[in-house]
Enzyme design. Structure first.
Site, PDB file in Angstrom:
ATOM      1  N   GLY A  24       0.795  -1.229   0.000  1.00 30.82           N
ATOM      2  CA  GLY A  24       0.000   0.000   0.000  1.00 30.82           C
ATOM      3  C   GLY A  24       0.819   1.265   0.000  1.00 30.82           C
ATOM      4  O   GLY A  24       0.277   2.365   0.139  1.00 30.82           O
ATOM      5  N   GLU A  46       4.790  -6.287   0.954  1.00 33.46           N
ATOM      6  CA  GLU A  46       4.325  -6.646  -0.388  1.00 33.46           C
ATOM      7  C   GLU A  46       4.128  -5.416  -1.271  1.00 33.46           C
ATOM      8  O   GLU A  46       3.009  -5.072  -1.654  1.00 33.46           O
ATOM      9  CB  GLU A  46       3.001  -7.409  -0.285  1.00 33.46           C
ATOM     10  CG  GLU A  46       3.108  -8.698   0.502  1.00 33.46           C
ATOM     11  CD  GLU A  46       1.763  -9.195   0.994  1.00 33.46           C
ATOM     12  OE1 GLU A  46       1.708 -10.356   1.455  1.00 33.46           O
ATOM     13  OE2 GLU A  46       0.762  -8.434   0.929  1.00 33.46           O
ATOM     14  N   PRO A  47       5.194  -4.706  -1.625  1.00 33.25           N
ATOM     15  CA  PRO A  47       5.034  -3.562  -2.522  1.00 33.25           C
ATOM     16  C   PRO A  47       4.703  -4.018  -3.941  1.00 33.25           C
ATOM     17  O   PRO A  47       5.269  -4.985  -4.447  1.00 33.25           O
ATOM     18  CB  PRO A  47       6.409  -2.885  -2.470  1.00 33.25           C
ATOM     19  CG  PRO A  47       7.356  -3.998  -2.131  1.00 33.25           C
ATOM     20  CD  PRO A  47       6.591  -4.931  -1.234  1.00 33.25           C
ATOM     21  N   CYS A  85     -16.940   3.618 -26.122  1.00 32.06           N
ATOM     22  CA  CYS A  85     -18.284   4.169 -26.215  1.00 32.06           C
ATOM     23  C   CYS A  85     -18.882   4.317 -24.812  1.00 32.06           C
ATOM     24  O   CYS A  85     -19.854   3.655 -24.447  1.00 32.06           O
ATOM     25  CB  CYS A  85     -19.157   3.260 -27.080  1.00 32.06           C
ATOM     26  SG  CYS A  85     -20.729   4.012 -27.519  1.00 32.06           S
TER      27      CYS A  85
END
Length: 439
Positions: free
Chosen positions: A248, A290-291, A361
């Protein structure tokens, strides 16, 4: 203009990354194309690792491959001495094909299937991060049936909310992820696993959110976890040998974003762990992080070709490019913001603000709502910065648009690491309508 990593403006007035002219990259590989600055990826990874080494604690830095996964990226993570965070059978097979050491793979996710768990056991995945009671029972059954032991962490929600977008906050009590601490869910699963001879419960996992700019949330989560550790030691004789603090760590997308350096995030976390371990008279656990975004996010740049323009006098000037929410869904999904320049006219002063529209679209297919640029023209090359995380990994075929190629650049060398899809690829899995005359 803020340039990341090795990016610079060359003598031709073109944006250059890793010594490679982005205008030439666009010419050779077409647009859209994702361009990764490998030197910056190396710098980010080393920043996280160096801090652990300086603080003298056991650690693993696991690259969160959900941010961007392909064989070459997984191989680069191995080259950098990282572990690997995976969340699906597809990411697991990517690791296998990349030759990544399975003992350094951590299997996450909130709904692992029986087939994925069996595959992970077959391949010798190093650690399961268990998210709920269903997964616990699946792993127990699979490990027992084959008489194969498995290492595991349990994911907890410590009741800490990161100050970020609600869709990427994960540490609060009301979350689809993990075992809640306050309700006693974590206590219950620890007791279950303590009595299981096939599952080796090694520690606790916690992840509080994404795009975080300070260490306050991490410190608070560590404090809450260690108060639980003391209780678990007394009640179950369980002292976690691993504390996985998740990821995070934020990056700079736009002016006003002020992330810390990788080493500052890590040192703040380590100091909090050491302090709480002292207070509770415990050994300092091995620390895992956990990067993902913070490894690849600002190392990625997407190149587009400018197409149509639309001026609404007194309202807005639209500039359309040949990509959009199919190669970067984050603005539509999270209201994410980006900066960019004209890569082929990078020295020219901005003359007006443009709203950069994608070609899908959908009215919501807007990449940037207000981007200062020179008077852009058809066939100019627009470079959008910091698209290295959750661009390619969340790419889609809406409107049956093809997914772009990916190139790595380093030391003047350009390497194609993911081929772009062709129009033939779009229909390759389609099957024709069966006859209406069938009974």
């Amino acid at each position: 203009m803020y340039l990341h990593g090795t990016s610079k403006i060359n003598s031709l007035g073109h944006l250059e990354i890793g010594g490679a002219d982005t205008v030439e990259i666009a010419k050779n590989y077409g647009t859209p194309v994702y361009v990764y600055d490998v030197a910056l990826i190396r710098e980010r990874a080393r920043g996280f690792q160096k801090a652990f080494e300086e603080e003298g604690v056991q650690y693993q830095v696991a690259y969160a491959s959900k941010a961007f996964s392909c064989i070459a990226m997984v191989q680069l993570a191995e080259e950098l001495g990282m572990s690997l965070d995976i969340v699906s059978g597809g990411e697991l097979m990517t690791a296998k094909k990349a030759g990544f050491p399975m003992e350094r793979v951590h299997f996450h996710g909130n709904n692992k299937s029986p087939e994925e768990i069996k595959l992970a056991l077959d391949l010798g995945v190093g650690c399961f991060v268990l998210d709920n009671f269903y997964e616990v029972s699946l792993l127990q059954q699979a490990a027992s049936s084959r008489n194969q032991k498995a290492d595991a962490l349990i994911r907890t929600t410590p009741g800490v909310e990161a100050h970020t977008h609600e869709y990427i906050s994960t540490g609060q009590e009301d979350s689809k992820f993990g075992f809640d601490l306050s309700s006693g869910q974590a206590d219950k699963v620890i007791k279950i696993l303590q009595e299981d001879t096939m599952i080796n419960l090694r520690g606790i996992h916690s992840h509080i959110g994404s795009q975080i700019f300070d260490t306050n949330g991490f410190v608070l989560a560590v404090e809450k976890l260690f108060s639980q550790f003391a209780s678990w030691r007394e009640e179950y004789g369980f002292v976690p040998e691993i504390l996985n603090a998740g990821g995070g760590f934020g990056i700079r997308y736009v002016e006003g974003d002020e992330p810390l350096l990788p080493e500052d995030y890590v040192k703040g976390l380590i100091h909090a762990v050491k302090k709480e371990a002292r207070n509770e008279n415990m050994e300092v656990p091995e620390i895992w992080i956990e990067p993902g975004r913070s490894i690849t996010g600002d190392a990625g740049t997407t190149l587009y070709t400018v197409g149509s323009k639309k001026d609404i006098p007194g309202v807005r000037r639209y500039l359309s490019v040949d990509g959009g929410m199919t190669d970067n869904i984050r603005p539509a999904l999270y209201q994410a913001e980006y900066e960019g320049i004209l890569a082929n006219r990078a020295n020219e002063q901005a003359e007006d603000n443009f709203a950069v529209a994608g070609k899908c679209c959908e009215s919501g297919d807007m990449l940037i709502w207000k981007l200062p640029l020179p008077e852009a023209d058809h066939n100019d090359i627009l470079a959008v910065f910091c698209t290295g995380a959750y661009g390619y990994s969340m790419a889609n075929n809406y409107n049956r648009i093809t997914k772009p190629p990916v190139v790595f650049v380093e030391d003047n060398q350009v390497d194609l690491v993911v081929k772009g899809e062709t129009l033939e690829d779009i229909t390759k899995n389609d099957l024709p309508l069966r006859s209406k005359e069938r009974v």
